[in-house]
Scaffold this motif. Sequence first.
Motif, short mmCIF file in Angstrom:
data_model
loop_
_atom_site.label_atom_id
_atom_site.label_comp_id
_atom_site.label_asym_id
_atom_site.label_seq_id
_atom_site.Cartn_x
_atom_site.Cartn_y
_atom_site.Cartn_z
N ASN A 232 0.76 -1.29 -0.01
CA ASN A 232 0.09 -0.08 0.26
C ASN A 232 0.70 1.28 -0.02
OD1 ASN A 232 -2.17 -1.61 0.09
ND2 ASN A 232 -2.64 -1.34 2.15
N LYS A 233 2.19 0.90 -0.16
CA LYS A 233 3.08 2.17 -0.26
C LYS A 233 3.22 3.17 1.01
CE LYS A 233 2.52 2.34 -5.33
NZ LYS A 233 3.40 1.55 -5.60
N LEU A 234 2.82 2.46 2.05
CA LEU A 234 2.97 3.16 3.36
C LEU A 234 4.18 2.84 4.07
CD1 LEU A 234 -0.61 2.22 5.11
CD2 LEU A 234 0.02 4.51 3.74
N PHE A 235 5.45 3.40 3.27
CA PHE A 235 6.68 3.01 3.37
C PHE A 235 7.24 3.41 4.80
CE2 PHE A 235 6.49 3.57 -1.40
CZ PHE A 235 6.63 1.99 -1.42
N THR B 172 7.81 -0.50 11.57
CA THR B 172 7.10 -2.00 12.02
C THR B 172 8.39 -3.05 11.65
OG1 THR B 172 6.06 -2.53 9.95
CG2 THR B 172 4.90 -1.35 11.73
N THR B 173 9.29 -2.64 10.84
CA THR B 173 10.10 -3.82 10.39
C THR B 173 11.47 -3.52 11.08
OG1 THR B 173 10.74 -3.02 8.33
CG2 THR B 173 8.86 -4.56 8.45
N ASP B 174 11.86 -2.22 11.08
CA ASP B 174 13.21 -1.92 11.44
C ASP B 174 14.02 -2.41 10.42
OD1 ASP B 174 14.60 -0.56 13.13
OD2 ASP B 174 15.82 -2.29 14.15
N PHE B 175 13.55 -2.19 8.81
CA PHE B 175 14.27 -2.67 7.59
C PHE B 175 15.15 -1.51 7.43
CE2 PHE B 175 15.18 -3.17 3.24
CZ PHE B 175 15.26 -4.42 3.15
N ASP C 253 19.25 -1.82 -1.80
CA ASP C 253 18.24 -2.20 -0.64
C ASP C 253 16.88 -2.16 -1.15
OD1 ASP C 253 20.49 -2.73 0.85
OD2 ASP C 253 20.29 -0.74 1.60
N LYS C 254 16.38 -1.03 -1.82
CA LYS C 254 14.96 -1.10 -2.38
C LYS C 254 14.52 -2.11 -3.27
CE LYS C 254 15.06 3.77 -2.08
NZ LYS C 254 14.54 5.19 -2.46
N ASP D 158 11.94 -7.54 -4.11
CA ASP D 158 12.11 -8.93 -4.48
C ASP D 158 11.59 -9.72 -3.20
OD1 ASP D 158 13.13 -8.33 -6.91
OD2 ASP D 158 15.25 -8.51 -6.36
N SER D 159 11.94 -9.44 -2.06
CA SER D 159 11.55 -10.11 -0.63
C SER D 159 10.17 -10.10 -0.52
CB SER D 159 12.42 -9.45 0.43
OG SER D 159 13.60 -9.63 0.53
N ILE D 160 9.40 -9.10 -0.69
CA ILE D 160 8.11 -8.86 -0.63
C ILE D 160 7.27 -9.94 -1.43
CG2 ILE D 160 6.19 -7.32 -0.86
CD1 ILE D 160 7.39 -6.88 1.74
N ASP D 161 7.79 -9.62 -2.80
CA ASP D 161 7.30 -10.59 -3.89
C ASP D 161 7.52 -11.98 -3.55
OD1 ASP D 161 6.60 -8.52 -5.41
OD2 ASP D 161 8.57 -8.74 -6.63
N THR D 162 8.43 -12.61 -3.00
CA THR D 162 8.65 -13.96 -2.43
C THR D 162 7.70 -14.22 -1.36
OG1 THR D 162 10.99 -13.70 -2.79
CG2 THR D 162 10.32 -15.55 -1.63
N LEU D 163 7.57 -13.31 -0.52
CA LEU D 163 6.57 -13.63 0.63
C LEU D 163 5.20 -13.54 0.50
CD1 LEU D 163 8.57 -11.49 3.42
CD2 LEU D 163 8.28 -14.11 3.46
#
Length: 634
Positions: free
Chosen positions: A453-456, A462-465, A472-473, A478-483
Amino acid sequence: MAETRLKLEPEVQEIFQCIDVGRNFLLSGGAGSGKTFSLVQTIRQTLSENPASNIACMTYTNAAVREIVQRIGHKNLSVSTIHNFLWDNIKHFQNELKAALVKLANDPEVTGIKLPDLPVVPQNFFDSCEGGIQYKEYLLLTKGVISHDEVLIVADYLFKTHSKLCDIVKDKFKYIFIDEYQDTDKAVVRILLEHFRQSQRRNIIGFFGDAMQSIYDGIGNLNAYKGESPDTVKEIKKSKNRRNPKVVIDLANRLRTDGIVQIPSIDLGAPNMSAGGYVESGTIKFIYSSDPDVVQVRTYLTTTLGWDFSNAKETKELNLTHNLIADKAGSKNLMEIYDKERILELKGKIVKKINEDNIQIAENATFGDVIDQVNLTVGPNTVVGKFIAENPELLAKARAYQFSSFRKIYVDKDQLVDDKKQDEDDENKPKSQRDNLVRHLFKIQNNIRLYQNKLFNEFIRTTDFKISSVQDKVNLRDSIDTLTNVGDKTIREVITLAHEKGVCLIDDNLLRFQREKEYLFDRITAVRFLEFQKLFDYLEGHTPFSTQHKTKGDEFDHVFIILDNGNWNLYNFDNLFSNSGNPRILIRTQKIFYVCCTRAKKALAVFFHDPTPGVISTAKEWFGVENVISLPLA
């Protein structure tokens, strides 16, 4: 000033009578009464009359925060969730925070803050934490990271023991307004109405909400604080209803017990107003049958009354019993573990026999040792017996666990599907009964949702990413697509992947669940994550079906309610219609039914399977004889 106040609605004018004399107040209004509109009017007028004063407004979700900010943008208005408000006002007092955590961790009566590997936490334990004490979406207490539940405990303690902190907040905010107060944690009300009394500074606390809609086990009502004396909370009642047609309002009034009797609003543009400028009459139906299949009811509503169940935005089917739609939601295996875990059922039978026969069990005995010692007979044709015969590997695995810990494991479907919190974003609602494994899975899926939802900014918090480069972006995408597209990956595989990718860190709560409930952890995490994704969509209202808790605050043209207790002992619809039984269960059922009925803007239908004559008699009284329908039609 007097001129502008005359343009305010009468209830808001009463609010300012309280504000003028320094009185805390409560605006009570039923469903559809426009409480948020009153809140917005109050804030705007307060800013107009006191342009130099700061106002704090607390609401439930970050989405609600954004909505109010968009409606009232002002440099002196601070809008936040309650957890963020509390944290913002204690986070700079790091020495006091560290001392409080040590004190609470060492207090045997405090169960919410513990370091299991340290029976006694030394005074300087948190001094070396990098960045000091931090508030995140996850709990890593050894590193000084606390989450939603711990913020409430720590804030309650700090405001109680440090009157200077109360001085600071009251000096900072002359006005503090709380939306949907009824579901707020008791600790929050205790801070505002009890701990704040230690300070001689003056400020106004205003509450907005409806005790009849307290379905999340929060404070519920402010009866203990209301009164007529100046040091109590003054209640102001709002009786108009802008949402529901008159027949729904009349039904809802029968369910209220707090003296508020709603009347239809005639405000132009209100949902319950027709294009011709009169209150919609609406329709209500009480439908019953000896056949539990709801397909016949949907068919009747579609063919006879013209309902469209394919339009989830206008028509919503509400279920209290999640089992009814587990298959539709695609979460059958998860539901069966939480609702019908037969190995744990066997354990329960063994524990019962141990207690009845006073059997002495060795301290280091395994579950297998106890099975052999107790020698409980389980018939091959019983449900448990058949399950063991079909799943011998599960029993073999369970036999190896230490009985002293294995006997403490219990499971209940509330731990999976309880949605008293609408989602993890609803920070200030009391913790639901979901267990820590399920809560972790919700965090994974919620973090994915924030990114999609692009609430970056919220995602990063929430993730501490950590994002420090373009690569990194790319890696994150890619990680979100995999999950998101998990294929046949198990829940365990996704938990590990989400941790490794930094999307959702494994925290203390999940590790504690794995340590204390290893058998259950292994059972659940072997299920495909796709099942959980489907369960998430169902609980989050992304299907034509919804839970009755989930729709609180929403409204739909057509609402279909299935009154089925589903063997939940928290609700009883038979007792609701007979006005009998356990008073706590009765009022809880009354409130959830009230909330559901008042979602309907045009039409309401209720289905009751195989009701007693007494239930039918009450239904005729509440709905009208002509609106009580027996299926199949004669």
